[in-house]
Design a protein around this motif. Structure first.
Motif, short mmCIF file in Angstrom:
data_model
loop_
_atom_site.label_atom_id
_atom_site.label_comp_id
_atom_site.label_asym_id
_atom_site.label_seq_id
_atom_site.Cartn_x
_atom_site.Cartn_y
_atom_site.Cartn_z
N GLN A 11 0.83 -1.20 0.00
CA GLN A 11 0.00 0.00 0.00
C GLN A 11 0.87 1.26 0.00
O GLN A 11 0.57 2.23 -0.70
CB GLN A 11 -0.94 -0.01 1.22
CG GLN A 11 -2.01 -1.08 1.13
CD GLN A 11 -2.82 -1.19 2.41
OE1 GLN A 11 -2.35 -0.82 3.49
NE2 GLN A 11 -4.03 -1.73 2.31
N ASP A 14 2.47 1.65 -3.42
CA ASP A 14 1.44 2.07 -4.37
C ASP A 14 1.17 3.58 -4.23
O ASP A 14 1.07 4.30 -5.24
CB ASP A 14 0.15 1.28 -4.10
CG ASP A 14 -1.03 1.76 -4.93
OD1 ASP A 14 -1.04 1.53 -6.15
OD2 ASP A 14 -1.95 2.36 -4.34
N GLN A 15 1.09 4.06 -3.01
CA GLN A 15 0.85 5.49 -2.78
C GLN A 15 1.99 6.34 -3.30
O GLN A 15 1.79 7.43 -3.87
CB GLN A 15 0.63 5.74 -1.29
CG GLN A 15 -0.66 5.14 -0.75
CD GLN A 15 -0.72 5.17 0.76
OE1 GLN A 15 0.23 5.60 1.43
NE2 GLN A 15 -1.83 4.70 1.32
N LYS A 18 1.80 6.50 -7.14
CA LYS A 18 0.72 7.37 -7.60
C LYS A 18 1.02 8.84 -7.33
O LYS A 18 0.50 9.72 -8.03
CB LYS A 18 -0.59 6.95 -6.94
CG LYS A 18 -1.13 5.63 -7.46
CD LYS A 18 -2.46 5.27 -6.83
CE LYS A 18 -3.03 4.00 -7.46
NZ LYS A 18 -4.30 3.58 -6.85
N TYR A 65 3.66 3.81 -12.87
CA TYR A 65 2.61 2.97 -13.42
C TYR A 65 2.40 3.30 -14.90
O TYR A 65 2.26 4.47 -15.26
CB TYR A 65 1.28 3.17 -12.69
CG TYR A 65 1.18 2.48 -11.36
CD1 TYR A 65 1.81 1.26 -11.12
CD2 TYR A 65 0.42 3.02 -10.32
CE1 TYR A 65 1.72 0.62 -9.90
CE2 TYR A 65 0.29 2.39 -9.10
CZ TYR A 65 0.96 1.19 -8.89
OH TYR A 65 0.84 0.54 -7.68
N THR A 69 -4.90 3.91 -13.92
CA THR A 69 -6.20 3.50 -13.36
C THR A 69 -6.07 2.28 -12.47
O THR A 69 -7.06 1.83 -11.88
CB THR A 69 -7.20 3.18 -14.49
OG1 THR A 69 -6.73 2.04 -15.23
CG2 THR A 69 -7.37 4.38 -15.42
N VAL A 71 -5.76 -0.21 -9.52
CA VAL A 71 -6.14 -0.16 -8.11
C VAL A 71 -5.58 -1.39 -7.42
O VAL A 71 -5.83 -2.53 -7.84
CB VAL A 71 -7.68 -0.12 -7.94
CG1 VAL A 71 -8.04 -0.14 -6.45
CG2 VAL A 71 -8.26 1.12 -8.62
#
Length: 325
Positions: A11, A14-15, A18, A65, A69, A71
């Motif tokens: 997590q 991923d943050q 992004k 990425y 989009t 998730v």
């Protein structure tokens, strides 16, 4: 390292991606005080097993990425959950020309990844599990997809429907509410504008299926649930009638293993035989099932079903006596 700690790492990474910070194994290792090799394994897992579209930018020395989009899954599926998904693929392999199975298969390949799933390769999994159906009516893949889309989007559905009873094609406009998979065949429970009532339509009997632009307001389940539950078999919607069948000692062991209806009752008799009781709405399907067991079963009640089974048995005898073939 615990599964929860791994999830926190995924997590966080991923943050960072992004947010455009181009994280890498070094920054992940520093954040969670782990060695760089462990951090890199976590990144590889995100890319290979969680399907994160990660790509390394050598100029920024970090990851980004290719698909913004994406998730991250809320949690890693358990071994049992993954097994259930893959088993569903096998069970539905021939259903609706494989429309559902192909989608599950795509996901299943992602679960297996490069090195297999909990020690089992995809090839070994296919060889270890299977399912089979007989006497089912296959639905065309495009028909299934159109019906499913209309149901999900609350859109009117039109099609030409031919019942095997009268063989007369009729155009129908319906409000689809529920797709039902029964013994290998697909049916849709819908409100029929032609009849002005709830009906169940087999997808295998539909042609020229079209989803309309007109929408409808879904009706509560209480209005149509009697089309799919209550009595034995696929034929529903009528008044429930109790059926009692006596199976002889020879057939009884097989019947004890079976579930004919969720509310069935079994009465054991001293000679090893048994009486099976359950509700039905119509006699058509249960009569065929009774005749299947020949002399091993006798209808105790209702009387009307007993007479229909007797007449069916007489017709069978006449067919053989007259040697009509």
């Amino acid at each position: 390292m615990g599964e929860n700690q791994k999830l926190v790492q995924y997590q966080w990474f991923d943050q960072q991606v992004k947010a455009g910070r181009y994280p890498n194994a070094t920054t992940l290792a520093q954040q969670f005080e782990v060695v760089t090799k462990t951090a890199q394994r976590a990144i590889d897992y995100m890319r290979d097993q969680l399907n994160a579209p990660l790509q390394y930018n050598s100029t920024r020395k970090g990851y980004f990425y290719t698909d913004n989009t994406f998730v991250l899954p809320a949690s890693e599926p358990t071994q049992e959950e993954m097994l259930a998904i893959l088993l569903a693929q096998n069970i539905l392999a021939n259903s609706a020309q494989g429309v559902i199975s192909q989608q599950i298969k795509s996901f299943g390949r992602k679960l297996f990844g490069k090195n297999g799933l909990f020690g089992v390769t995809e090839k070994r999994f296919r060889e270890a599990f299977s399912s089979s159906w007989n006497e089912y009516a296959p639905a065309q893949g495009q028909v299934f997809k159109t019906v499913m889309k209309a149901l999900i989007e609350n859109r009117l559905l039109t099609f030409i429907y031919t019942s095997p009873r009268d063989q007369q094609p009729k155009e129908r406009t319906v409000e689809p509410h529920h797709l039902q998979h029964y013994m290998g065949s697909w049916g849709v429970i819908a409100f029929c504008h032609l009849r002005g009532e709830w009906r169940s339509f087999m997808l295998s009997r539909m042609r020229d299926v079209e989803m309309k632009s007109d929408t409808f307001v879904p009706k509560p389940r209480s209005q149509w649930k009697n089309q799919m539950e209550g009595g034995f078999g696929i034929f529903q919607g009528g008044q429930l009638i109790l059926v009692r069948l006596h199976f002889n000692p020879f057939r009884a062991p097989w019947i004890r293993e079976q579930i004919w209806h969720k509310d069935q009752q079994i009465e054991e008799l001293n000679d090893g035989s048994l009486i099976l009781s359950f509700p039905v709405c119509q006699f058509h399907e249960v009569k065929m099932r009774i005749l299947q067991y020949g002399g091993d079963v006798v209808v105790l009640e209702p009387e009307k079903l007993k007479q229909e089974v007797l007449e069916g048995a007489r017709v069978i005898c006449r067919n053989y006596d007259e040697n009509i073939f």
